[in-house]
Design a protein around this motif. Sequence first.
Motif, mmCIF file in Angstrom:
data_model
loop_
_atom_site.group_PDB
_atom_site.id
_atom_site.type_symbol
_atom_site.label_atom_id
_atom_site.label_comp_id
_atom_site.label_asym_id
_atom_site.label_seq_id
_atom_site.Cartn_x
_atom_site.Cartn_y
_atom_site.Cartn_z
ATOM 1 N N TYR A 65 41.574 80.369 15.010
ATOM 2 C CA TYR A 65 40.814 79.235 15.527
ATOM 3 C C TYR A 65 40.622 79.317 17.037
ATOM 4 O O TYR A 65 41.407 79.966 17.748
ATOM 5 C CB TYR A 65 41.526 77.921 15.165
ATOM 6 C CG TYR A 65 41.770 77.762 13.689
ATOM 7 C CD1 TYR A 65 40.710 77.834 12.773
ATOM 8 C CD2 TYR A 65 43.052 77.574 13.196
ATOM 9 C CE1 TYR A 65 40.935 77.711 11.419
ATOM 10 C CE2 TYR A 65 43.282 77.447 11.836
ATOM 11 C CZ TYR A 65 42.221 77.520 10.950
ATOM 12 O OH TYR A 65 42.441 77.405 9.604
ATOM 13 N N HIS A 85 37.817 82.287 12.220
ATOM 14 C CA HIS A 85 37.332 81.141 11.434
ATOM 15 C C HIS A 85 36.920 80.000 12.366
ATOM 16 O O HIS A 85 37.488 78.905 12.349
ATOM 17 C CB HIS A 85 38.428 80.672 10.473
ATOM 18 C CG HIS A 85 37.957 79.768 9.391
ATOM 19 N ND1 HIS A 85 38.772 79.288 8.404
ATOM 20 C CD2 HIS A 85 36.734 79.236 9.125
ATOM 21 C CE1 HIS A 85 38.102 78.510 7.590
ATOM 22 N NE2 HIS A 85 36.852 78.455 8.005
ATOM 23 N N PRO A 86 35.924 80.253 13.206
ATOM 24 C CA PRO A 86 35.508 79.229 14.162
ATOM 25 C C PRO A 86 34.767 78.087 13.494
ATOM 26 O O PRO A 86 34.124 78.259 12.454
ATOM 27 C CB PRO A 86 34.580 79.998 15.096
ATOM 28 C CG PRO A 86 33.970 81.050 14.215
ATOM 29 C CD PRO A 86 35.079 81.454 13.282
ATOM 30 N N GLN A 87 34.874 76.914 14.106
ATOM 31 C CA GLN A 87 34.126 75.741 13.654
ATOM 32 C C GLN A 87 33.062 75.404 14.699
ATOM 33 O O GLN A 87 33.318 75.511 15.910
ATOM 34 C CB GLN A 87 35.071 74.563 13.466
ATOM 35 C CG GLN A 87 36.160 74.804 12.429
ATOM 36 C CD GLN A 87 35.595 75.096 11.056
ATOM 37 O OE1 GLN A 87 34.770 74.348 10.539
ATOM 38 N NE2 GLN A 87 36.027 76.195 10.453
ATOM 39 N N PRO A 88 31.884 74.987 14.261
ATOM 40 C CA PRO A 88 30.793 74.723 15.215
ATOM 41 C C PRO A 88 31.146 73.771 16.349
ATOM 42 O O PRO A 88 30.634 73.932 17.464
ATOM 43 C CB PRO A 88 29.690 74.146 14.315
ATOM 44 C CG PRO A 88 29.907 74.844 13.002
ATOM 45 C CD PRO A 88 31.402 74.928 12.856
ATOM 46 N N ASN A 90 33.533 73.792 18.166
ATOM 47 C CA ASN A 90 34.218 74.526 19.236
ATOM 48 C C ASN A 90 33.388 75.649 19.838
ATOM 49 O O ASN A 90 33.915 76.450 20.622
ATOM 50 C CB ASN A 90 35.528 75.104 18.695
ATOM 51 C CG ASN A 90 36.531 74.030 18.334
ATOM 52 O OD1 ASN A 90 36.721 73.085 19.080
ATOM 53 N ND2 ASN A 90 37.158 74.169 17.178
ATOM 54 N N VAL A 108 26.442 78.469 10.422
ATOM 55 C CA VAL A 108 27.209 78.884 11.591
ATOM 56 C C VAL A 108 26.345 79.743 12.513
ATOM 57 O O VAL A 108 26.370 79.589 13.741
ATOM 58 C CB VAL A 108 28.476 79.630 11.145
ATOM 59 C CG1 VAL A 108 29.170 80.301 12.317
ATOM 60 C CG2 VAL A 108 29.437 78.666 10.462
#
Length: 369
Positions: A65, A85-88, A90, A108
Amino acid sequence: MPKANETVLEIDLGALTHNFNHLKSKLQPKTKFLAVVKAFAYGSDSIAIAKHLEYLNVDYLAVAYAKEGVLLRDAGVTTPILVLHPQPINFKLIIDHCLEPSIYSIRVLETFIEVAKAQSQKEYPVHIKFNTGLNRLGFWENDVALIASKLSKTKAIKVKSLFSHLAASEDINEILFTKNQIVSFKSIAEKFKSKIGYNPWLHLCNTSGIINYHEGHLDMVRSGIGLYGFGNSTIEDAQLKPIASLKSVISQIHQIEKNETVGYNRAYKAKDFEKTATIPIGHADGITRIYGKGKGFVFINGQRAPIIGNVCMDMIMVNVTGINCKEGDEVIIFNGSHKASHLAESAGTISYEILTAISQRVQRRILTD
């Protein structure tokens, strides 16, 4: 090596060096090495581990992350860092800290392009992930044309690598499946490269892939658990050195009569006159309630002491009947000789789980080369 007088996790950087060099020896000289330091470097200390790997000239680091990567950047780590496993939410944080995202879906991809444009980025490095059988994250092969089309319309990002993840590279019963994954990924990569007109790096192999599938090494390999001393097989485990030793101390010893009980819910009943020891580590420290009641053990003065009753939040109790010990004696939960994998197997789990569960309230002690 000093004996423990409280609960402590010792981290041996010399063992890390050994494991890194052992795994590197299996590669061709030009094959790059990515070290996975997610989850506090598998429960150890991500900053100390990342800095030592940087000293060893590792090519890439990876975290799960964005905030894990930010922690490393704030500590002065400059090696390229892949966020798996990035989240938008961030994405701006990722760009601000020069982290490199895995792009695993159209949503993504589109969102990261928008954020990169808004941040006036040009050819920001991204890594495209394809699903070849794990069915967890990643594009499908039939997404290649659509991805290429999106990329052709922007200069904000550029593909640094294509990658996938092996589902069962440690399993001798799944050799055909793994080989098919390798073939599938190579086919996808060729189609992708023909569409975009340049050659991103390719990487596929995890620790067991490094060991078992040389044909899958490609441009770079990724290792997590192997760096920390576990090779997913008895043969390879013997070649690696666990970097972490979890130690504690006996707080108190009790002498109990037959039929007396120990701990919450009276979960253990003495079969005879017995001696028990209480140790300051519990499920808040990572020794979960899966242990106890006949599952799990520690070592005291070289002898195995089973965990009894229910694990408490801050304590475990062990049966030390017949063991010559006293209050203040050192307790080994796991180390290079009494491995975390053995403790995990006693409760039907795996070394990954027990290593990554060690709480941040447990003191870390770094042992240098």
